[in-house]
Design a protein around this motif. Structure first.
Motif, mmCIF file in Angstrom:
data_model
loop_
_atom_site.group_PDB
_atom_site.id
_atom_site.type_symbol
_atom_site.label_atom_id
_atom_site.label_comp_id
_atom_site.label_asym_id
_atom_site.label_seq_id
_atom_site.Cartn_x
_atom_site.Cartn_y
_atom_site.Cartn_z
ATOM 1 N N SER A 25 47.700 33.055 -12.823
ATOM 2 C CA SER A 25 48.517 32.082 -13.553
ATOM 3 C C SER A 25 48.818 30.861 -12.689
ATOM 4 O O SER A 25 48.745 29.720 -13.153
ATOM 5 C CB SER A 25 49.833 32.721 -14.011
ATOM 6 N N ILE A 26 49.172 31.098 -11.437
ATOM 7 C CA ILE A 26 49.483 29.990 -10.538
ATOM 8 C C ILE A 26 48.222 29.166 -10.252
ATOM 9 O O ILE A 26 48.279 27.937 -10.136
ATOM 10 C CB ILE A 26 50.096 30.513 -9.228
ATOM 11 N N ALA A 27 47.075 29.843 -10.170
ATOM 12 C CA ALA A 27 45.817 29.158 -9.835
ATOM 13 C C ALA A 27 45.224 28.388 -10.999
ATOM 14 O O ALA A 27 44.358 27.532 -10.793
ATOM 15 C CB ALA A 27 44.802 30.182 -9.328
ATOM 16 N N GLU A 28 45.682 28.662 -12.220
ATOM 17 C CA GLU A 28 45.049 28.068 -13.400
ATOM 18 C C GLU A 28 44.984 26.541 -13.349
ATOM 19 O O GLU A 28 43.933 25.959 -13.666
ATOM 20 C CB GLU A 28 45.772 28.529 -14.663
ATOM 21 N N PRO A 29 46.046 25.825 -12.958
ATOM 22 C CA PRO A 29 45.930 24.353 -12.887
ATOM 23 C C PRO A 29 44.842 23.886 -11.924
ATOM 24 O O PRO A 29 44.182 22.875 -12.178
ATOM 25 C CB PRO A 29 47.313 23.914 -12.410
ATOM 26 N N PHE A 30 44.654 24.624 -10.831
ATOM 27 C CA PHE A 30 43.611 24.247 -9.879
ATOM 28 C C PHE A 30 42.222 24.510 -10.453
ATOM 29 O O PHE A 30 41.304 23.718 -10.275
ATOM 30 C CB PHE A 30 43.793 25.020 -8.571
ATOM 31 N N LEU A 49 41.434 24.432 -13.550
ATOM 32 C CA LEU A 49 41.192 23.441 -14.609
ATOM 33 C C LEU A 49 40.961 22.044 -14.058
ATOM 34 O O LEU A 49 40.700 21.112 -14.826
ATOM 35 C CB LEU A 49 42.388 23.419 -15.571
ATOM 36 N N GLY A 50 41.082 21.907 -12.743
ATOM 37 C CA GLY A 50 40.810 20.616 -12.123
ATOM 38 C C GLY A 50 41.929 19.614 -12.248
ATOM 39 O O GLY A 50 41.709 18.409 -12.092
ATOM 40 N N LEU A 51 43.154 20.083 -12.518
ATOM 41 C CA LEU A 51 44.271 19.158 -12.673
ATOM 42 C C LEU A 51 44.698 18.531 -11.351
ATOM 43 O O LEU A 51 45.420 17.541 -11.341
ATOM 44 C CB LEU A 51 45.465 19.879 -13.315
ATOM 45 N N ARG A 52 44.259 19.106 -10.243
ATOM 46 C CA ARG A 52 44.575 18.554 -8.923
ATOM 47 C C ARG A 52 43.300 18.200 -8.165
ATOM 48 O O ARG A 52 43.275 18.212 -6.941
ATOM 49 C CB ARG A 52 45.413 19.568 -8.125
ATOM 50 N N GLY A 53 42.237 17.865 -8.910
ATOM 51 C CA GLY A 53 40.957 17.580 -8.279
ATOM 52 C C GLY A 53 40.148 18.853 -8.083
ATOM 53 O O GLY A 53 40.636 19.967 -8.314
ATOM 54 N N LYS A 54 38.905 18.699 -7.679
ATOM 55 C CA LYS A 54 38.024 19.850 -7.508
ATOM 56 C C LYS A 54 38.370 20.595 -6.222
ATOM 57 O O LYS A 54 38.486 20.009 -5.156
ATOM 58 C CB LYS A 54 36.564 19.402 -7.490
ATOM 59 N N LYS A 98 37.068 28.118 -4.255
ATOM 60 C CA LYS A 98 37.876 29.333 -4.391
ATOM 61 C C LYS A 98 38.782 29.568 -3.187
ATOM 62 O O LYS A 98 39.929 29.993 -3.327
ATOM 63 C CB LYS A 98 36.957 30.537 -4.607
ATOM 64 N N SER A 99 38.266 29.291 -2.013
ATOM 65 C CA SER A 99 39.057 29.497 -0.801
ATOM 66 C C SER A 99 40.256 28.550 -0.765
ATOM 67 O O SER A 99 41.380 28.958 -0.421
ATOM 68 C CB SER A 99 38.186 29.285 0.436
ATOM 69 N N GLU A 100 40.036 27.298 -1.138
ATOM 70 C CA GLU A 100 41.130 26.322 -1.156
ATOM 71 C C GLU A 100 42.173 26.688 -2.200
ATOM 72 O O GLU A 100 43.380 26.554 -1.954
ATOM 73 C CB GLU A 100 40.561 24.927 -1.432
ATOM 74 N N ILE A 101 41.712 27.152 -3.359
ATOM 75 C CA ILE A 101 42.646 27.571 -4.412
ATOM 76 C C ILE A 101 43.478 28.751 -3.942
ATOM 77 O O ILE A 101 44.699 28.771 -4.125
ATOM 78 C CB ILE A 101 41.877 27.917 -5.699
ATOM 79 N N ARG A 102 42.828 29.739 -3.328
ATOM 80 C CA ARG A 102 43.561 30.913 -2.848
ATOM 81 C C ARG A 102 44.621 30.519 -1.827
ATOM 82 O O ARG A 102 45.768 30.984 -1.883
ATOM 83 C CB ARG A 102 42.583 31.920 -2.233
ATOM 84 N N ASP A 103 44.263 29.640 -0.885
ATOM 85 C CA ASP A 103 45.221 29.207 0.135
ATOM 86 C C ASP A 103 46.386 28.455 -0.486
ATOM 87 O O ASP A 103 47.544 28.634 -0.082
ATOM 88 C CB ASP A 103 44.519 28.317 1.168
#
Length: 239
Positions: free
Chosen positions: A109-114, A116-121, A124-129
């Motif tokens: 749920s927290i990762a969903e905006p990332f 969807l590209g709402l904060r740029g591309k 997976k590693s960057e999203i997890r961090d």
């Protein structure tokens, strides 16, 4: 220029199939919120507080009136234009569990905006961090990302909601009685967390509650609402 400016807001609801009856939930409401300010909105149950909060974000459409966000009249925006603006305007709902997808783990749920590209591309590693950073910011533990909403307490779910909101880097938040469904022992923790996040992320807020002491504690100014109208706006000490 205020970040939020509301002019002559009106909302009628229609009921009935044949003989439609109209109920005015919000009547001629006007107010402004300066950048970085928290405006408290207080009044008895059924007075229209939540309706105002949803109208300001255009989650429901006003019958008439104007709503400006950062100088943009959002009441004139089309759906696609409004969708691009939405990450800047977010809402904390009364029941945190109902605002989370029960089939998604909290980390997802927290990762969903990332995703969807709402904060740029981001990979997976960057999203997890970034998810783990947000989990830490709101006071959760890393193991919470692998749990479903039903496996967490109400207070923990509200922290998940706050982390997901921060993921889109908002400027304005409507907090609609964010502690109403929580245990008394947890309410103070969540309120202090919201205040810390507001300060650290330079947020502007409309804080809705029926509890005067809570609104006094959270707000720079307080608007008192009754029967769909705002009857006064004053400082916390004057209310």
């Amino acid at each position: 220029m205020p970040l939020i400016q509301v002019n002559d807001l009106l909302k009628d609801f229609a009921s009935g199939l044949l003989n439609k009856q109209h109920t005015t939930a919000v009547d001629d409401v006007s107010f402004s919120i300066e950048k970085g300010e928290t405006l408290g909105l207080i009044g008895p149950s059924g007075c229209g507080k939540t309706t105002v909060g949803r109208l300001v974000l255009r989650l429901i459409e006003p019958t008439s009136g104007q709503i400006f966000f950062d100088g943009i009249e959002i009441t004139r925006l089309k759906r696609k234009e409004m969708r691009r603006l939405r990450p800047r305007m977010q809402m904390i709902f009364q029941d945190p569990e109902s605002s989370l997808n029960p089939r998604m783990k909290t980390g997802e749920s927290i990762a969903e905006p990332f995703r969807l590209g709402l904060r740029g591309k981001m990979n997976k590693s960057e999203i997890r961090d970034r998810v783990l950073d947000l989990v830490d910011v709101v006071g959760l533990n890393p193991e919470h990302v692998n749990r479903y909403p039903y496996q967490l307490s109400g207070g923990q779910n509200q922290r998940v909601v706050l982390a997901r909101i921060l993921a889109v880097n908002p400027e304005f938040i409507v907090a609609d009685e964010p502690t109403a469904s929580l245990d008394v022992s947890v309410q103070a923790q969540i309120l202090h967390l919201i205040m810390d996040l507001k300060r650290d992320y330079d947020l502007t807020m409309l804080f809705i509650s029926h509890d005067l002491e809570v609104v006094r504690h959270m707000s720079d100014r307080i608007a008192v609402m009754d029967k769909g109208r705002i009857v006064r706006i004053e400082s916390p000490n004057e209310i």
